[in-house]
Motif scaffolding. Structure first.
Motif, PDB file in Angstrom:
ATOM      1  N   MET A 163     -25.139 -18.841  -8.926  1.00 35.39           N
ATOM      2  CA  MET A 163     -23.830 -19.482  -9.013  1.00 35.39           C
ATOM      3  C   MET A 163     -22.900 -18.574  -9.818  1.00 35.39           C
ATOM      4  SD  MET A 163     -24.149 -22.160  -7.231  1.00 35.39           S
ATOM      5  CE  MET A 163     -22.535 -22.827  -7.521  1.00 35.39           C
ATOM      6  N   ALA A 164     -21.726 -18.276  -9.267  1.00 31.86           N
ATOM      7  CA  ALA A 164     -20.725 -17.469  -9.967  1.00 31.86           C
ATOM      8  C   ALA A 164     -19.884 -18.366 -10.868  1.00 31.86           C
ATOM      9  CB  ALA A 164     -19.841 -16.729  -8.972  1.00 31.86           C
ATOM     10  N   ASP A 165     -19.501 -19.528 -10.356  1.00 32.69           N
ATOM     11  CA  ASP A 165     -18.798 -20.561 -11.127  1.00 32.69           C
ATOM     12  C   ASP A 165     -18.999 -21.889 -10.400  1.00 32.69           C
ATOM     13  OD1 ASP A 165     -16.788 -20.808  -9.087  1.00 32.69           O
ATOM     14  OD2 ASP A 165     -15.627 -19.199  -9.996  1.00 32.69           O
ATOM     15  N   PHE A 214     -20.573 -19.007  -5.128  1.00 29.20           N
ATOM     16  CA  PHE A 214     -21.878 -18.413  -5.405  1.00 29.20           C
ATOM     17  C   PHE A 214     -21.935 -17.023  -4.802  1.00 29.20           C
ATOM     18  CE2 PHE A 214     -22.700 -20.477  -1.317  1.00 29.20           C
ATOM     19  CZ  PHE A 214     -23.521 -19.580  -0.652  1.00 29.20           C
ATOM     20  N   GLN A 215     -22.872 -16.238  -5.316  1.00 26.03           N
ATOM     21  CA  GLN A 215     -23.074 -14.871  -4.846  1.00 26.03           C
ATOM     22  C   GLN A 215     -24.484 -14.779  -4.277  1.00 26.03           C
ATOM     23  OE1 GLN A 215     -22.369 -12.926  -8.612  1.00 26.03           O
ATOM     24  NE2 GLN A 215     -20.269 -12.452  -8.039  1.00 26.03           N
ATOM     25  N   ALA A 216     -24.681 -13.882  -3.321  1.00 23.39           N
ATOM     26  CA  ALA A 216     -25.987 -13.779  -2.673  1.00 23.39           C
ATOM     27  C   ALA A 216     -26.260 -12.363  -2.175  1.00 23.39           C
ATOM     28  CB  ALA A 216     -26.061 -14.754  -1.507  1.00 23.39           C
ATOM     29  N   LYS A 264     -17.081 -19.035  -1.393  1.00 31.68           N
ATOM     30  CA  LYS A 264     -16.354 -20.060  -2.134  1.00 31.68           C
ATOM     31  C   LYS A 264     -16.528 -21.403  -1.442  1.00 31.68           C
ATOM     32  CE  LYS A 264     -12.968 -17.157  -4.290  1.00 31.68           C
ATOM     33  NZ  LYS A 264     -13.172 -17.287  -5.694  1.00 31.68           N
ATOM     34  N   LYS A 265     -16.447 -22.452  -2.222  1.00 23.59           N
ATOM     35  CA  LYS A 265     -16.573 -23.805  -1.694  1.00 23.59           C
ATOM     36  C   LYS A 265     -15.409 -24.101  -0.749  1.00 23.59           C
ATOM     37  CE  LYS A 265     -16.863 -28.561  -3.297  1.00 23.59           C
ATOM     38  NZ  LYS A 265     -16.838 -29.416  -4.487  1.00 23.59           N
ATOM     39  N   VAL A 266     -15.729 -24.694   0.380  1.00 22.10           N
ATOM     40  CA  VAL A 266     -14.733 -25.053   1.374  1.00 22.10           C
ATOM     41  C   VAL A 266     -14.668 -26.571   1.459  1.00 22.10           C
ATOM     42  CG1 VAL A 266     -14.114 -24.922   3.818  1.00 22.10           C
ATOM     43  CG2 VAL A 266     -15.145 -22.960   2.696  1.00 22.10           C
ATOM     44  N   GLU A 267     -13.494 -27.125   1.242  1.00 26.58           N
ATOM     45  CA  GLU A 267     -13.330 -28.585   1.321  1.00 26.58           C
ATOM     46  C   GLU A 267     -13.209 -29.046   2.768  1.00 26.58           C
ATOM     47  OE1 GLU A 267     -13.569 -30.668  -1.169  1.00 26.58           O
ATOM     48  OE2 GLU A 267     -13.676 -29.133  -2.717  1.00 26.58           O
TER      49      GLU A 267
END
Length: 94
Positions: free
Chosen positions: A45-47, A51-53, A70-73
């Motif tokens: 988790m970056a924040d 997240f990074q992978a 990045k999280k997508v709503e």
């Protein structure tokens, strides 16, 4: 063990049973396929919203291979959608 759902844009395309363990990459968790060892992902988790992978433990020595998500709503909800012309309108299709 976790169940991972893989998406192509907003459509689920595959589910896989995966095992989670500490990765060889410091600070990452490795997920690998229960039925297929080739299916793996090293994640951290970056924040709260990203997240990074890496797709394999060998790639972490090459920073250009780091993938960031990045999280997508909502999918396909763009402010520019109404401003785009169709292929017919912009002259691409005759």
């Amino acid at each position: 063990m976790v169940t991972a759902t893989f998406y192509l844009y907003d459509k689920p395309v595959k589910e896989a049973l995966m095992i989670a363990r500490q990765s060889e990459i410091p600070g990452f968790v490795e997920f690998y396929g229960y039925e297929s060892r080739e299916l793996q992902l090293h994640v951290r988790m970056a924040d709260d919203n990203a997240f990074q992978a890496f797709s394999s433990a060998d790639e972490y020595r090459r920073p250009e291979k780091l993938m960031e998500y990045k999280k997508v709503e909502q999918f396909n909800k763009s402010n520019y959608e109404s401003k785009l012309k169709s292929a017919l309108d912009d002259g691409t299709v005759f």
